[in-house]
Design a protein around this motif. Sequence first.
Motif, PDB file in Angstrom:
ATOM      1  N   LYS A   6       0.847  -1.209   0.000  1.00 34.94           N
ATOM      2  CA  LYS A   6       0.000   0.000   0.000  1.00 34.94           C
ATOM      3  C   LYS A   6       0.881   1.258   0.000  1.00 34.94           C
ATOM      4  CE  LYS A   6      -4.137   1.422  -0.170  1.00 34.94           C
ATOM      5  NZ  LYS A   6      -5.008   1.032  -1.291  1.00 34.94           N
ATOM      6  N   LEU A   7       1.975   1.207   0.759  1.00 34.76           N
ATOM      7  CA  LEU A   7       2.894   2.354   0.801  1.00 34.76           C
ATOM      8  C   LEU A   7       3.487   2.615  -0.579  1.00 34.76           C
ATOM      9  CD1 LEU A   7       4.787   1.753   4.170  1.00 34.76           C
ATOM     10  CD2 LEU A   7       3.538   3.810   3.584  1.00 34.76           C
ATOM     11  N   SER A  10       0.769   3.911  -3.000  1.00 34.55           N
ATOM     12  CA  SER A  10       0.430   5.310  -2.733  1.00 34.55           C
ATOM     13  C   SER A  10       1.563   6.246  -3.167  1.00 34.55           C
ATOM     14  CB  SER A  10       0.111   5.452  -1.244  1.00 34.55           C
ATOM     15  OG  SER A  10       0.510   6.663  -0.755  1.00 34.55           O
ATOM     16  N   LYS A  13       1.526   6.631  -6.919  1.00 32.76           N
ATOM     17  CA  LYS A  13       0.423   7.529  -7.330  1.00 32.76           C
ATOM     18  C   LYS A  13       0.829   8.985  -7.116  1.00 32.76           C
ATOM     19  CE  LYS A  13      -3.647   4.677  -6.508  1.00 32.76           C
ATOM     20  NZ  LYS A  13      -4.620   4.299  -5.477  1.00 32.76           N
ATOM     21  N   LEU A  14       1.426   9.248  -5.937  1.00 35.90           N
ATOM     22  CA  LEU A  14       1.831  10.626  -5.617  1.00 35.90           C
ATOM     23  C   LEU A  14       2.888  11.122  -6.600  1.00 35.90           C
ATOM     24  CD1 LEU A  14       2.001  10.359  -1.717  1.00 35.90           C
ATOM     25  CD2 LEU A  14       0.322  11.634  -3.025  1.00 35.90           C
ATOM     26  N   ARG A  17       1.337  11.759 -10.124  1.00 33.93           N
ATOM     27  CA  ARG A  17       0.402  12.889 -10.193  1.00 33.93           C
ATOM     28  C   ARG A  17       1.098  14.237  -9.983  1.00 33.93           C
ATOM     29  NH1 ARG A  17      -4.650  10.151  -6.906  1.00 33.93           N
ATOM     30  NH2 ARG A  17      -4.848   8.372  -8.320  1.00 33.93           N
ATOM     31  N   ASP A  18       2.424  14.202  -9.846  1.00 31.53           N
ATOM     32  CA  ASP A  18       3.162  15.451  -9.645  1.00 31.53           C
ATOM     33  C   ASP A  18       4.165  15.596 -10.792  1.00 31.53           C
ATOM     34  OD1 ASP A  18       5.399  17.160  -8.777  1.00 31.53           O
ATOM     35  OD2 ASP A  18       4.361  17.200  -6.851  1.00 31.53           O
ATOM     36  N   ASP A  78       6.157  17.200   1.144  1.00 32.93           N
ATOM     37  CA  ASP A  78       4.704  17.325   0.934  1.00 32.93           C
ATOM     38  C   ASP A  78       3.948  16.868   2.181  1.00 32.93           C
ATOM     39  OD1 ASP A  78       4.100  18.500  -1.458  1.00 32.93           O
ATOM     40  OD2 ASP A  78       4.169  16.656  -2.631  1.00 32.93           O
ATOM     41  N   GLU A  79       4.396  15.755   2.759  1.00 29.26           N
ATOM     42  CA  GLU A  79       3.734  15.234   3.960  1.00 29.26           C
ATOM     43  C   GLU A  79       3.869  16.217   5.124  1.00 29.26           C
ATOM     44  OE1 GLU A  79       5.763  11.542   3.949  1.00 29.26           O
ATOM     45  OE2 GLU A  79       4.095  10.449   3.059  1.00 29.26           O
ATOM     46  N   GLU A  82       1.484  19.224   4.260  1.00 26.93           N
ATOM     47  CA  GLU A  82       0.057  18.873   4.338  1.00 26.93           C
ATOM     48  C   GLU A  82      -0.317  18.319   5.717  1.00 26.93           C
ATOM     49  OE1 GLU A  82      -0.091  16.191   0.994  1.00 26.93           O
ATOM     50  OE2 GLU A  82       0.371  17.809  -0.404  1.00 26.93           O
ATOM     51  N   VAL A  84       0.416  15.671   7.078  1.00 24.91           N
ATOM     52  CA  VAL A  84       0.137  14.233   7.086  1.00 24.91           C
ATOM     53  C   VAL A  84       1.052  13.503   8.077  1.00 24.91           C
ATOM     54  CG1 VAL A  84       0.034  12.146   5.652  1.00 24.91           C
ATOM     55  CG2 VAL A  84      -0.688  14.310   4.706  1.00 24.91           C
ATOM     56  N   ARG A 102      10.779   4.253   3.282  1.00 18.20           N
ATOM     57  CA  ARG A 102      11.038   5.355   2.344  1.00 18.20           C
ATOM     58  C   ARG A 102      12.502   5.341   1.868  1.00 18.20           C
ATOM     59  NH1 ARG A 102       7.186   9.532   2.589  1.00 18.20           N
ATOM     60  NH2 ARG A 102       5.537   8.585   1.365  1.00 18.20           N
ATOM     61  N   LYS A 156       9.475  23.464  -0.041  1.00 16.89           N
ATOM     62  CA  LYS A 156      10.024  22.939  -1.302  1.00 16.89           C
ATOM     63  C   LYS A 156      11.066  23.873  -1.928  1.00 16.89           C
ATOM     64  CE  LYS A 156       6.226  20.030  -2.729  1.00 16.89           C
ATOM     65  NZ  LYS A 156       5.156  19.848  -3.715  1.00 16.89           N
TER      66      LYS A 156
END
Lengths: 238, 281
Positions: A6-7, A10, A13-14, A17-18, A78-79, A82, A84, A102, A156
Amino acid sequence: MKKLAKLIESDLKLIFRDKTLLSFLVLPIVLIFVFKFLTPILIEKIPILEDYRTLIAMFASIQTAIMFGFITSFLILDEKDENVMQVIRILPISSSYFILYRLLFATVFSSTAAFFMITYTDIANPGTVNALLLSILYGLTAPTISLIIATYAKNKVEGMAYFKGVDLLLMLPLASFFVGSSISLVFSILPTYWTFKFYDHSFNGESSLNYFIIGALFFISLISILIIQFKKRVFGRS
Amino acid sequence: MIQVNNLKFRYTSEGPETIKGITFTIEKGQIFGLLGPSGSGKSTTQKILYKLLSGYEGSAKIKNKEVSDWGKELYEQIGVGFELPNHYLKLSALENLKFFQSFYGKNHDPMKLLKMVGLEMDADKKVSEFSKGMKMRLNFVRAFAHDPEVLFLDEPTSGLDPTNSRIIKDIILNLKKEGKTILITTHHMEDAEELCDQVAFLSTGEIKTLDSPQNLKLEYGKNTVEVLTQSNLEPITFDLKTLKDNDKFLDLIQTEEIKTIHSKEANLNDIFIEVTGQKLK
């Protein structure tokens, strides 16, 4: 395994999408092809470059490897942005699991790309075993750069500045090949010095394993210190 | 379910105490409200209970186990709804829920959760396209997506319009019916009055008073009724206890046209100001 899958899902996907992260994901592939096809042409046009094959390969490999450090560091930034990270801290997985995943993610991608850069481009191929060992050292630059940016950059914009700075620092030991042996030792305070030395010696068929061991231990020690700093500064506890 | 005894906390060893020896108990199935203005120690208390802060003095227990003794398994038992939205903005609402749910053993159906807060049509929309209210609703359902026994909700209705605020409050009351234990921090006194079995007024790190909203209103309220009639410009006040034998009152309601009639119990806002000397917002 389900959590790990799942990690990864995800994270991919991140990244996809960037646009910035996606370009940094594609860049190593582009670099591999550019160096594969451009280097022989350049050497043919400028024959003196023949003497610098290993240096070109060292430079190409480090540039390929650090891209994944940039990607993972920006995922973490980003985390942070946001908030997260707060949610991750209250998940029933340890923060070490999350950090190690990571870093492993960055290392695996980075090592793979470096391995292809070394072997496929054939600029300075030291043989499969040495290429594998070199890939490990190059791979370890990704978590290093990733931890430095994710720990110390506040956003960033700062992250990009850190990336450029650390990239420059990691390339600096290339200068050791242009100076006398006593002065070149000054660069040994940087971990990539040992990577480059290992590359040079293994390509020239000289005894080189010591350089690999020192380089690997250097990176592992540096990464361990950075993990403690990351936990303290980002997760708020060590 | 939650026992806090003489809890003290300071952010730095030399710094002042942020929490100054607070004590309270939350029974299973209760909704407990920690009420106070910003900086009163509400969030600090919550963060100690869900282990985002360590190094406290005194005792803080969840399910009879000291918080400091709990490992990561604590997070299977509790759910946290943060005050500010915190989602992966590039993932959709459904992807966010599924991602966080993947770390837990048991989970609710994520689509059902989104439907509960009116986000089912936006399930596949990226969270970056959400309004603050939508993000807050997603925050809220994520808190109990893994069906925890204890819920910590920090300002659960913050940033929501009255309709969505009503939906959230109804869900909280339903969770209570299911036996969940809930700790809410808020400065919305109306929400606390409606939702909480017990409230603690927190000011400068101390609990100034702790009781049910009903008891507080009775204790601090005036035992009077005010009646405003068509013919009087000023309301007439009657003692509540003797109301049934008060001839003047009985005569008034039979002969006059009544405009308003109010018992004068205090609201939590007034009581908070009276008890702490501070305003809530």
